[in-house]
Design a protein around this motif. Sequence first.
Motif: not given
Length: 123
Positions: A48-68
């Motif tokens: 679904v989503a992931t975040i780096s230890w610092s919080g700076i980098s995030t990445y989302y699945a296409d199915s939830v991008k823009g909503r989550f």
Amino acid sequence: QVQLVESGGGAVQVGGSLRLSCAASGRTFSSHAMGWFRQAPGKEREFVATISWSGISTYYADSVKGRFTISRDNAKNTVYLQMTNLKPEDTAIYYCAARTQVTTTRGAKYDYWGQGTQVTVSP
């Protein structure tokens, strides 16, 4: 060792919102990348989503991008998943996971998992 406990799941109608929380034990939380995954009945677990230890980098699945939105508060040892404009296909058990390395979308690369929290979206 990191222990993870999810909360915030529930039943909502289409278009509604929920915020999931994942509380982590252990003093090394801030050094872990965190991820959210979900598994619907009869389906494989999916990223679904992931975040780096610092919080700076995030990445989302296409199915939830823009909503989550994934975020974290290292002072509270907690990672969040804000979910908006929910759809029936978002119905699943949501799991948070942690790993000491960089973020990844691959669930098999995570070292620690929570027990999950149910999200149900009804039409």
